[in-house]
Design a protein around this motif. Structure first.
Motif, PDB file in Angstrom:
ATOM      1  N   ASP A   1      -0.728  -1.282 -15.869  1.00  0.00           N
ATOM      2  CA  ASP A   1       0.498  -0.308 -15.480  1.00  0.00           C
ATOM      3  C   ASP A   1       0.788   0.185 -16.781  1.00  0.00           C
ATOM      4  OD1 ASP A   1       2.510   0.996 -14.548  1.00  0.00           O
ATOM      5  OD2 ASP A   1       3.498  -0.773 -13.513  1.00  0.00           O
ATOM      6  N   GLU A   2       0.299   1.521 -16.651  1.00  0.00           N
ATOM      7  CA  GLU A   2       0.750   2.437 -18.137  1.00  0.00           C
ATOM      8  C   GLU A   2       0.315   1.540 -19.284  1.00  0.00           C
ATOM      9  OE1 GLU A   2       3.903   5.086 -18.235  1.00  0.00           O
ATOM     10  OE2 GLU A   2       4.540   4.660 -16.183  1.00  0.00           O
ATOM     11  N   PRO A   3      -0.955   1.216 -19.273  1.00  0.00           N
ATOM     12  CA  PRO A   3      -1.325   0.254 -20.627  1.00  0.00           C
ATOM     13  C   PRO A   3      -1.111   1.130 -22.101  1.00  0.00           C
ATOM     14  CG  PRO A   3      -3.245   1.079 -19.295  1.00  0.00           C
ATOM     15  CD  PRO A   3      -2.279   1.618 -18.677  1.00  0.00           C
TER      16      PRO A   3
ATOM     17  N   GLY B   1       1.226  10.412 -12.277  1.00  0.00           N
ATOM     18  CA  GLY B   1       2.633  10.851 -11.623  1.00  0.00           C
ATOM     19  C   GLY B   1       3.659  10.580 -12.699  1.00  0.00           C
ATOM     20  N   SER B   2       4.774  11.588 -12.751  1.00  0.00           N
ATOM     21  CA  SER B   2       5.885  11.348 -13.500  1.00  0.00           C
ATOM     22  C   SER B   2       6.718  10.150 -13.511  1.00  0.00           C
ATOM     23  CB  SER B   2       6.882  12.554 -13.280  1.00  0.00           C
ATOM     24  OG  SER B   2       7.569  12.575 -12.037  1.00  0.00           O
ATOM     25  N   SER B   3       7.435   9.814 -14.500  1.00  0.00           N
ATOM     26  CA  SER B   3       8.434   8.668 -14.509  1.00  0.00           C
ATOM     27  C   SER B   3       9.173   8.602 -13.347  1.00  0.00           C
ATOM     28  CB  SER B   3       9.140   8.606 -15.596  1.00  0.00           C
ATOM     29  OG  SER B   3       9.784   7.446 -15.794  1.00  0.00           O
ATOM     30  N   GLY B   4       9.225   7.501 -12.707  1.00  0.00           N
ATOM     31  CA  GLY B   4      10.017   7.269 -11.251  1.00  0.00           C
ATOM     32  C   GLY B   4       9.264   7.728 -10.318  1.00  0.00           C
ATOM     33  N   ALA B   5       7.922   8.122 -10.544  1.00  0.00           N
ATOM     34  CA  ALA B   5       7.336   8.585  -9.261  1.00  0.00           C
ATOM     35  C   ALA B   5       6.998   7.523  -8.191  1.00  0.00           C
ATOM     36  CB  ALA B   5       6.223   9.515  -9.535  1.00  0.00           C
ATOM     37  N   GLY B   6       6.870   6.340  -8.779  1.00  0.00           N
ATOM     38  CA  GLY B   6       6.569   5.196  -7.801  1.00  0.00           C
ATOM     39  C   GLY B   6       4.984   4.502  -8.125  1.00  0.00           C
ATOM     40  N   LYS B   7       4.319   4.871  -9.327  1.00  0.00           N
ATOM     41  CA  LYS B   7       3.173   4.452  -9.603  1.00  0.00           C
ATOM     42  C   LYS B   7       3.302   2.804  -9.665  1.00  0.00           C
ATOM     43  CE  LYS B   7       3.327   6.583 -13.788  1.00  0.00           C
ATOM     44  NZ  LYS B   7       4.609   7.200 -13.466  1.00  0.00           N
ATOM     45  N   SER B   8       4.275   2.112 -10.647  1.00  0.00           N
ATOM     46  CA  SER B   8       4.332   0.851 -10.521  1.00  0.00           C
ATOM     47  C   SER B   8       4.413   0.223  -9.371  1.00  0.00           C
ATOM     48  CB  SER B   8       5.470   0.330 -11.394  1.00  0.00           C
ATOM     49  OG  SER B   8       5.406   0.846 -12.490  1.00  0.00           O
ATOM     50  N   THR B   9       5.416   0.999  -8.441  1.00  0.00           N
ATOM     51  CA  THR B   9       5.493   0.484  -7.023  1.00  0.00           C
ATOM     52  C   THR B   9       4.098   0.317  -6.401  1.00  0.00           C
ATOM     53  OG1 THR B   9       7.788   1.178  -7.062  1.00  0.00           O
ATOM     54  CG2 THR B   9       6.889   0.517  -4.924  1.00  0.00           C
ATOM     55  N   LEU B  10       3.439   1.338  -6.673  1.00  0.00           N
ATOM     56  CA  LEU B  10       2.027   1.182  -5.742  1.00  0.00           C
ATOM     57  C   LEU B  10       1.259   0.294  -6.294  1.00  0.00           C
ATOM     58  CD1 LEU B  10       0.283   3.026  -3.798  1.00  0.00           C
ATOM     59  CD2 LEU B  10      -0.800   3.883  -5.806  1.00  0.00           C
TER      60      LEU B  10
ATOM     61  N   ARG C   1      10.450   0.779   0.588  1.00  0.00           N
ATOM     62  CA  ARG C   1      11.951   1.228   0.166  1.00  0.00           C
ATOM     63  C   ARG C   1      12.345  -0.285  -0.388  1.00  0.00           C
ATOM     64  NH1 ARG C   1      15.270   2.490   5.566  1.00  0.00           N
ATOM     65  NH2 ARG C   1      13.874   4.364   5.015  1.00  0.00           N
ATOM     66  N   TYR C   2      13.091  -0.008  -1.532  1.00  0.00           N
ATOM     67  CA  TYR C   2      13.711  -1.082  -1.949  1.00  0.00           C
ATOM     68  C   TYR C   2      15.237  -1.198  -1.324  1.00  0.00           C
ATOM     69  CZ  TYR C   2      10.276  -1.436  -5.744  1.00  0.00           C
ATOM     70  OH  TYR C   2       8.980  -1.439  -6.403  1.00  0.00           O
ATOM     71  N   PRO C   3      15.672  -2.336  -1.232  1.00  0.00           N
ATOM     72  CA  PRO C   3      16.971  -2.571  -0.524  1.00  0.00           C
ATOM     73  C   PRO C   3      17.771  -1.645  -1.344  1.00  0.00           C
ATOM     74  CG  PRO C   3      15.971  -4.641  -1.326  1.00  0.00           C
ATOM     75  CD  PRO C   3      15.003  -3.585  -1.941  1.00  0.00           C
ATOM     76  N   GLY C   4      18.525  -0.739  -0.354  1.00  0.00           N
ATOM     77  CA  GLY C   4      19.557   0.007  -0.910  1.00  0.00           C
ATOM     78  C   GLY C   4      19.222   1.234  -1.615  1.00  0.00           C
ATOM     79  N   GLU C   5      17.942   1.596  -1.514  1.00  0.00           N
ATOM     80  CA  GLU C   5      17.394   2.938  -2.165  1.00  0.00           C
ATOM     81  C   GLU C   5      16.705   3.712  -1.032  1.00  0.00           C
ATOM     82  OE1 GLU C   5      16.019   3.218  -5.683  1.00  0.00           O
ATOM     83  OE2 GLU C   5      17.386   1.864  -6.401  1.00  0.00           O
ATOM     84  N   MET C   6      16.116   5.064  -1.500  1.00  0.00           N
ATOM     85  CA  MET C   6      15.607   5.807  -0.339  1.00  0.00           C
ATOM     86  C   MET C   6      14.167   5.138  -0.349  1.00  0.00           C
ATOM     87  SD  MET C   6      17.574   8.529   0.379  1.00  0.00           S
ATOM     88  CE  MET C   6      16.870   9.861   0.658  1.00  0.00           C
ATOM     89  N   ASP C   7      13.464   5.890   0.435  1.00  0.00           N
ATOM     90  CA  ASP C   7      11.814   5.382   0.347  1.00  0.00           C
ATOM     91  C   ASP C   7      11.346   5.694  -1.040  1.00  0.00           C
ATOM     92  OD1 ASP C   7      11.524   4.406   2.914  1.00  0.00           O
ATOM     93  OD2 ASP C   7      11.081   6.221   4.057  1.00  0.00           O
ATOM     94  N   VAL C   8      10.674   4.884  -1.586  1.00  0.00           N
ATOM     95  CA  VAL C   8      10.220   5.132  -3.049  1.00  0.00           C
ATOM     96  C   VAL C   8       8.766   5.706  -2.711  1.00  0.00           C
ATOM     97  CG1 VAL C   8       9.295   4.042  -5.066  1.00  0.00           C
ATOM     98  CG2 VAL C   8      11.432   3.545  -3.989  1.00  0.00           C
ATOM     99  N   LEU C   9       7.931   5.293  -1.693  1.00  0.00           N
ATOM    100  CA  LEU C   9       6.890   5.666  -1.472  1.00  0.00           C
ATOM    101  C   LEU C   9       6.783   5.853   0.132  1.00  0.00           C
ATOM    102  CD1 LEU C   9       4.390   3.264  -3.258  1.00  0.00           C
ATOM    103  CD2 LEU C   9       4.911   5.652  -3.787  1.00  0.00           C
TER     104      LEU C   9
END
Ligand SMILES: Nc1ncnc2c1ncn2[C@@H]1O[C@H](COP(=O)(O)OP(=O)(O)O)[C@@H](O)[C@H]1O
Ligand SMILES: [Mg+2]
Lengths: 303, 221
Positions: B162-164, B35-44, B10-18
């Motif tokens: 990441d999305e090369p 996963g679609s955009s904003g799904a949390g791929k980069s975060t993973l 969870r990023y500060p001030g956000e919902m659980d991203v993963l």
């Protein structure tokens, strides 16, 4: 060892690249450091020269002991032998009032008859040199003497050189304090400049961190930049001192021709010049270290 | 090699991203994180490479619990990964050569060997003749390849991209993917995030994220 050196070489090159990339700012930095440091160093140079001159003045504490005008000859002899025996006394010169009177008359170019002054107003006197400069010893010696019969007045000479030296010493301390304050100001100014620079290199700092650079690695080029600022600034200071010195001595030369004597300002020794540069580099280094540390700290919120 | 157990982020001030991510990646695998955009791929990917910390759960890399890693050990862990960032993160104030040189400078490589290794990496991505150019003069595909050269120059055991191919034409994208495949062929673990699986004959594992959770898709051939 070779890798270690190469590492520092790499950082030095990066530091130089950054200096060159912002060369106008860097030159400004050299001038700011150089001019700021030239204030206390010029003061110090002047004081150093003044002290050197004052050290050349040979001096010893001298006492002039004036005797009662009505003193008897035996008492004078007694005082003479008492002074001779004292271990503080280096040299004694006795000047009888008649001799003093003749000298004075010769100096003033007058004769007692013409002038109508028939009575000698001067007392007998001892002029003695002491073999100590310690105020305490001299003071107790003087009060001992005053207790003796037949002594009218004692005048201490030669103290002014000592006073001059202590004043010079005080001024020196003042300049050192001023220097410390100015160096603190410099550190603040350089820190701020390098801090702005870290913003320019934010990308590089971030990428480096992401691909495994240690904080030391990231900081190092900034530290070299700071060291180079200090080196440049220190050299500017020496340049300014040189200019001041040369122009002073040029003027002094002309004045000497008019009034005679020898007034020349001596420059700093090689050791002192190196010391100035080291101080400047130290200020640059500590400032850039602080700035880079802060910049990294800001990025360090996660890991 | 890489193991997630009940990882939340969870990023500060956000919902659980993963949420409650458990997964395992073996050495030498080719892995697609989709996963679609904003799904949390980069975060993973950031969790794998220890750029971000998990809010809870444990992550092991080579039997090392990343939660127990000290701050001053972190740089040495990151050197084991070759990272290709979504936005390249190339340095535009220096030549292609110097961009690729950066990781070698960072990890204290043998100075006498540096030039040769930089050129080998540039050669691998077909940019050898552009070593003296500034990255800004390169095309999008070339910049992506430069980023790959920088990631592989220190011969990492894991490549993370990441999305090369996100903004590339089909032809360029295939070229890029082929570079990754060639590394996987020689034993490097390759982890690539992407909208969808690119057409390929390679054997791979897919980790599909939707709404922050992992839907385990069986290994396809
Ligand atoms: N540094 C961050 N701070 C706050 N929120 C973030 C941060 N990075 C990503 N997010 C949020 O996390 C979610 C997932 O982002 P991301 O992992 O980049 O997804 P993807 O790569 O699949 O597009 C998004 O809603 C995004 O807004
Ligand atoms: Mg992303």
């Amino acid at each position: 060892m070779f890798r270690f050196l190469h590492n520092h070489y790499h950082a030095l090159i990066q530091g130089l690249i950054r200096i060159r990339a912002n060369w106008i700012g860097s030159v400004m930095m050299f001038l700011v450091i150089g001019i700021t440091l030239s204030l206390p160093t010029t003061g110090f140079l002047l004081i150093q020269n003044a002290s050197q001159i004052s050290n050349k003045i040979q001096y010893e504490a001298e006492l002039s002991i004036f005797l009662d005008k009505e003193i008897k000859a035996e008492q004078v002899d007694f005082l003479h032998s008492a002074l001779k025996k004292n271990s503080l006394v280096k040299k004694i010169h006795f000047e009888p009032k008649l001799v003093a009177w003749e000298k004075l008359q010769a100096q003033l170019n007058l004769s007692s008859i013409e002038d109508g002054v028939s009575k000698n107003p001067l007392p007998d006197a001892f002029f003695i040199s002491l073999n100590t400069l310690e105020t305490k010893k001299i003071d107790s010696f003087v009060s001992d003497l005053k207790a003796l019969e037949g002594i009218e007045e004692i005048v201490l000479d030669g103290g002014w050189v000592k006073k001059l030296r202590s004043i010079l010493y005080l001024i020196k301390i003042g300049i050192v304090i001023l220097g410390c304050l100015l160096i603190t100001v410099l550190v603040v100014v350089i820190t701020n400049t390098v801090r702005l620079q870290t913003l320019t290199y934010q990308n590089e700092i971030e990428v480096s961190r992401l691909i495994g650079a240690t904080n030391a690695f990231i900081q190092r080029p900034f530290e070299y930049t700071g060291l180079i600022y200090g080196l440049g600034g220190g050299l500017v200071t020496l340049g300014i001192l040189k200019i001041i010195l040369v122009s002073f001595n040029l003027v002094a030369d002309r004045v000497e021709n008019l009034i005679g004597g020898n007034i020349t300002l001596n420059t700093f020794s090689v050791e002192q010049s190196i010391f100035i540069i080291i101080i400047a580099m130290f200020a640059g280094w500590i400032a850039s270290y602080i700035a880079a540390k802060q910049a990294i700290h800001k990025l360090e919120k996660n890991y | 090699m890489i193991k997630f157990t009940n990882v939340y982020k969870r990023y500060p001030g956000e919902m659980d991203v993963l949420q409650d991510i458990s997964l395992a990646i073996n050495a030498g695998e080719l892995v697609f994180v989709t996963g679609s955009s904003g799904a949390g791929k980069s975060t993973l990917l950031k969790l794998i490479s220890a750029v971000e910390k998990p809010t809870s759960g444990t992550i092991f890399f080579e039997n090392q619990n990343l939660s127990y890693l000290k701050k001053n050990e972190m740089p040495f862990l990151r050197r084991k990964f070759g990272m290709i960032f979504q936005d390249h993160k190339l340095l535009y104030d220096r030549t292609c050569f110097d961009n690729v040189l950066l990781p070698l400078a960072i990890n204290d490589s043998d100075p006498s060997d540096i030039g040769r290794r930089v050129r080998a990496a540039l050669n691998k991505v077909g940019l050898l003749e552009k070593e003296k150019l500034m990255p800004i003069t390169l095309s999008g595909g070339e910049q992506q390849r430069l980023a790959i050269a920088r990631a592989i120059v220190s011969r990492p055991s894991v490549l993370i991209a990441d999305e090369p191919t996100a903004n590339l034409d089909r032809g360029y994208a295939d070229e890029i993917m082929n570079i990754f495949y060639s590394f996987q062929q020689v034993g490097v673990t390759v982890i690539i995030s992407s909208h969808e699986i690119p057409p390929t004959k390679m054997k791979y594992k897919e980790l599909h994220i939707s709404k922050g959770s992992l839907n385990n898709v069986p290994l396809l051939t």
